[in-house]
Design an enzyme around this catalytic site. Sequence first.
Site, PDB file in Angstrom:
ATOM      1  N   GLU A   1      78.542  11.243  43.513  1.00 54.33           N
ATOM      2  CA  GLU A   1      77.766  10.143  42.939  1.00 54.33           C
ATOM      3  C   GLU A   1      78.712   9.008  42.546  1.00 54.33           C
ATOM      4  O   GLU A   1      79.713   9.238  41.882  1.00 54.33           O
ATOM      5  CB  GLU A   1      77.001  10.659  41.708  1.00 54.33           C
ATOM      6  CG  GLU A   1      76.091   9.641  41.093  1.00 54.33           C
ATOM      7  CD  GLU A   1      75.218   8.936  42.120  1.00 54.33           C
ATOM      8  OE1 GLU A   1      74.436   9.599  42.804  1.00 54.33           O
ATOM      9  OE2 GLU A   1      75.333   7.700  42.260  1.00 54.33           O
TER      10      GLU A   1
ATOM     11  N   LEU B   1      77.541   6.084  40.956  1.00 52.87           N
ATOM     12  CA  LEU B   1      76.910   5.139  40.020  1.00 52.87           C
ATOM     13  C   LEU B   1      77.855   4.776  38.880  1.00 52.87           C
ATOM     14  O   LEU B   1      78.741   5.545  38.511  1.00 52.87           O
ATOM     15  CB  LEU B   1      75.604   5.715  39.475  1.00 52.87           C
ATOM     16  CG  LEU B   1      75.609   7.038  38.695  1.00 52.87           C
ATOM     17  CD1 LEU B   1      76.143   6.873  37.294  1.00 52.87           C
ATOM     18  CD2 LEU B   1      74.212   7.606  38.668  1.00 52.87           C
TER      19      LEU B   1
ATOM     20  N   GLY C   1      93.392  -5.608  30.472  1.00 47.53           N
ATOM     21  CA  GLY C   1      92.638  -5.313  29.245  1.00 47.53           C
ATOM     22  C   GLY C   1      93.292  -4.214  28.443  1.00 47.53           C
ATOM     23  O   GLY C   1      94.467  -3.880  28.651  1.00 47.53           O
TER      24      GLY C   1
ATOM     25  N   CYS D   1      84.967   9.318  33.439  1.00 46.40           N
ATOM     26  CA  CYS D   1      85.350   9.559  34.837  1.00 46.40           C
ATOM     27  C   CYS D   1      86.804   9.242  35.151  1.00 46.40           C
ATOM     28  O   CYS D   1      87.548  10.141  35.554  1.00 46.40           O
ATOM     29  CB  CYS D   1      84.418   8.773  35.751  1.00 46.40           C
ATOM     30  SG  CYS D   1      82.743   9.402  35.707  1.00 46.40           S
TER      31      CYS D   1
HETATM   32  N1  LIG Z   1      78.993   9.549  34.017  1.00 53.95           N
HETATM   33  C1  LIG Z   1      79.256   8.899  35.140  1.00 53.95           C
HETATM   34  O1  LIG Z   1      79.306   7.673  35.182  1.00 53.95           O
HETATM   35  C2  LIG Z   1      79.491   9.664  36.420  1.00 53.95           C
HETATM   36  C3  LIG Z   1      79.476   8.976  37.633  1.00 53.95           C
HETATM   37  C4  LIG Z   1      79.683   9.688  38.803  1.00 53.95           C
HETATM   38  C5  LIG Z   1      79.914  11.056  38.769  1.00 53.95           C
HETATM   39  N2  LIG Z   1      79.949  11.700  37.558  1.00 53.95           N
HETATM   40  C6  LIG Z   1      80.168  13.144  37.573  1.00 53.95           C
HETATM   41  O2  LIG Z   1      78.905  13.782  37.424  1.00 53.95           O
HETATM   42  C7  LIG Z   1      79.035  14.973  36.640  1.00 53.95           C
HETATM   43  C8  LIG Z   1      78.138  14.899  35.416  1.00 53.95           C
HETATM   44  O3  LIG Z   1      78.577  13.809  34.612  1.00 53.95           O
HETATM   45  P1  LIG Z   1      77.716  13.280  33.374  1.00 53.95           P
HETATM   46  O4  LIG Z   1      78.422  12.088  32.843  1.00 53.95           O
HETATM   47  O5  LIG Z   1      76.293  13.184  33.785  1.00 53.95           O
HETATM   48  O6  LIG Z   1      77.910  14.522  32.373  1.00 53.95           O
HETATM   49  P2  LIG Z   1      77.136  14.807  30.997  1.00 53.95           P
HETATM   50  O7  LIG Z   1      78.097  15.531  30.177  1.00 53.95           O
HETATM   51  O8  LIG Z   1      76.502  13.549  30.506  1.00 53.95           O
HETATM   52  O9  LIG Z   1      75.937  15.774  31.446  1.00 53.95           O
HETATM   53  C9  LIG Z   1      76.131  17.074  31.911  1.00 53.95           C
HETATM   54  C10 LIG Z   1      74.893  17.870  31.551  1.00 53.95           C
HETATM   55  O10 LIG Z   1      74.976  19.157  32.146  1.00 53.95           O
HETATM   56  C11 LIG Z   1      74.399  20.096  31.257  1.00 53.95           C
HETATM   57  N3  LIG Z   1      74.836  21.452  31.626  1.00 53.95           N
HETATM   58  C12 LIG Z   1      76.051  22.014  31.459  1.00 53.95           C
HETATM   59  N4  LIG Z   1      76.044  23.282  31.921  1.00 53.95           N
HETATM   60  C13 LIG Z   1      74.808  23.504  32.424  1.00 53.95           C
HETATM   61  C14 LIG Z   1      74.195  24.611  33.051  1.00 53.95           C
HETATM   62  N5  LIG Z   1      74.861  25.739  33.292  1.00 53.95           N
HETATM   63  N6  LIG Z   1      72.910  24.491  33.438  1.00 53.95           N
HETATM   64  C15 LIG Z   1      72.221  23.358  33.197  1.00 53.95           C
HETATM   65  N7  LIG Z   1      72.751  22.289  32.597  1.00 53.95           N
HETATM   66  C16 LIG Z   1      74.029  22.347  32.220  1.00 53.95           C
HETATM   67  C17 LIG Z   1      74.855  19.628  29.903  1.00 53.95           C
HETATM   68  O11 LIG Z   1      74.049  20.153  28.865  1.00 53.95           O
HETATM   69  C18 LIG Z   1      74.731  18.113  30.051  1.00 53.95           C
HETATM   70  O12 LIG Z   1      73.467  17.637  29.621  1.00 53.95           O
HETATM   71  C19 LIG Z   1      80.526  15.079  36.310  1.00 53.95           C
HETATM   72  O13 LIG Z   1      81.146  15.876  37.287  1.00 53.95           O
HETATM   73  C20 LIG Z   1      81.010  13.658  36.426  1.00 53.95           C
HETATM   74  O14 LIG Z   1      82.369  13.568  36.740  1.00 53.95           O
HETATM   75  C21 LIG Z   1      79.723  11.032  36.394  1.00 53.95           C
END
Ligand SMILES: NC(=O)c1ccc[n+]([C@@H]2O[C@H](COP(=O)([O-])OP(=O)(O)OC[C@H]3O[C@@H](n4cnc5c(N)ncnc54)[C@H](O)[C@@H]3O)[C@@H](O)[C@H]2O)c1
Length: 476
Positions: free
Chosen positions: A179, A181, A284, A291
């Site tokens: 992803e 985003l 900055g 990330c």
């Molecule tokens: N935040 C960003 O901008 C972004 C962008 C691209 C990719 N990512 C990647 O996407 C992934 C998620 O990032 P995020 O920022 O959404 O994380 P986050 O911490 O906001 O959300 C992760 C969610 O997963 C849940 N979770 C954990 N273990 C679980 C399980 N066994 N079953 C069900 N739910 C479970 C947690 O409770 C939490 O709500 C990461 O690998 C991150 O690197 C994040």
Amino acid sequence: MTGEGTKFAGAPPTRHAEAASREPEQLGGSMHVGVIGTGYVGLVVGACLADTGNAVICADIDEEKVARLNRGEIPIYEPGLEPLVKRNLEEARLRFTTDVAMAVRESDIICIAVGTPPDEDGSADLQHVLAVARTIGENMNGEKIVVTKSTVPVGTARKVKATIEALTEHPVHVCSNPEFLKEGAAVDDFMKPDRVVIGVESDYARQALAELYEPFVRTGKPILFMDIASAEITKYAANAMLATRISFMNMIARLCAEVGADVDLVRRGIGTDTRIGPSFLFAGAGYGGSCFPKDVKALIRTLNDYGVDAGILQAVETVNEGQKRLMLEIATQRFGEDLTGRRFGVWGLSFKPETDDMREAPSLVVIEGLLARGATVRVHDPEAMEVARRYHLGDRVTYCDQNYEVLEDADALVIMTEWHMYRRPDLQRIRALLRQPIILDGRNLFDPSRMRDAGFEYYSVGRRAAVPSREPVAVN
Ligand SMILES: NC(=O)c1ccc[n+]([C@@H]2O[C@H](COP(=O)([O-])OP(=O)(O)OC[C@H]3O[C@@H](n4cnc5c(N)ncnc54)[C@H](O)[C@@H]3O)[C@@H](O)[C@H]2O)c1
């Protein structure tokens, strides 16, 4: 058969070996999608996929989060997300549950979007991803496509596939669909992506995912199908490249500050070169967020594991660690190491504007440093104060609802996040409220000569400090 929507192949379950060569017989129409993990990524992915007509179940083990979502409350700040979630919830295309097993059973496509935080050695901690893989394996009730959307090191999709296949006879097609985003513009980025990257190894999955993404690439943006390892590496390469550009410019900014040059002019000087381009060249107070820091660390770890020199990325990290302390360095150079009795006002807490995400925010390094040296700190942020209070700073700082409130009797204003609302402030009001008219700007929001003319001692990144040499002129 799982749901009422499209099934990609009508044949009964086959052994794993046969799965890769099968083709979907029937495509088009609503699909049954499970999204596991309802954080910044999962919630946006689930809501956007529901909005194009799919039946989406978002599952998360965080009971409080799921309860809030079921009440239509959005646990994070992300522009445009709330109406999208509410609409799809009301129209019953989107459901939230803590029952991950049920979400697996009811879905034909399952997206894994759980967190992959850094382990102690910097590598990505895959425990959540593999826990979900086990739940999927235990609840397979037909042929399914499993998509890793979490950012995971090369080789993870293989581990996910092996974990699932050890627990079921049903065929599984594991794909890597990283992803891209950006928090703060996540809905827009998902709805109108620059590109979609999908690592696949079966035509069945390829066609199903082409179908799933078709509504988002109607303007001709590409879906780039590739092998799984290349897709996994693409995500890390993208984030590492962006972090590299930032650290590179911050290194150049340090040089500009030493010799009295202006990093903004250098930025324009190089950004107009079409080979370089203008994005991600702003100097900055360092990058943060959930990330870049963790993904740079994880890629260093992977490079080390495979014996590839990670020198470039180690330098990127080192520069960034130093840059996060820059505003603190300027404060101690200006006021001395002992800041007892000093008061600082901080504008901006989140790691970037338009999000409440505080993970690895440079503001935390600066605020902790000020507090450790005996200063008191008053803070303002339009969205991140609750997260900051709850998870990071507690009651050790004073939270102000109004941005000018932080200035009262403060020795200096420190700007850490470039929220729009800070860009055109009432300079006379700032000058009147501060104990002394000093601004430390970690985001280069203002023109130094204008600030000098307005009577401010003004420090920014990679530009000459502005010190008033005459009576301030009227501004604003
Ligand atoms: N935040 C960003 O901008 C972004 C962008 C691209 C990719 N990512 C990647 O996407 C992934 C998620 O990032 P995020 O920022 O959404 O994380 P986050 O911490 O906001 O959300 C992760 C969610 O997963 C849940 N979770 C954990 N273990 C679980 C399980 N066994 N079953 C069900 N739910 C479970 C947690 O409770 C939490 O709500 C990461 O690998 C991150 O690197 C994040």
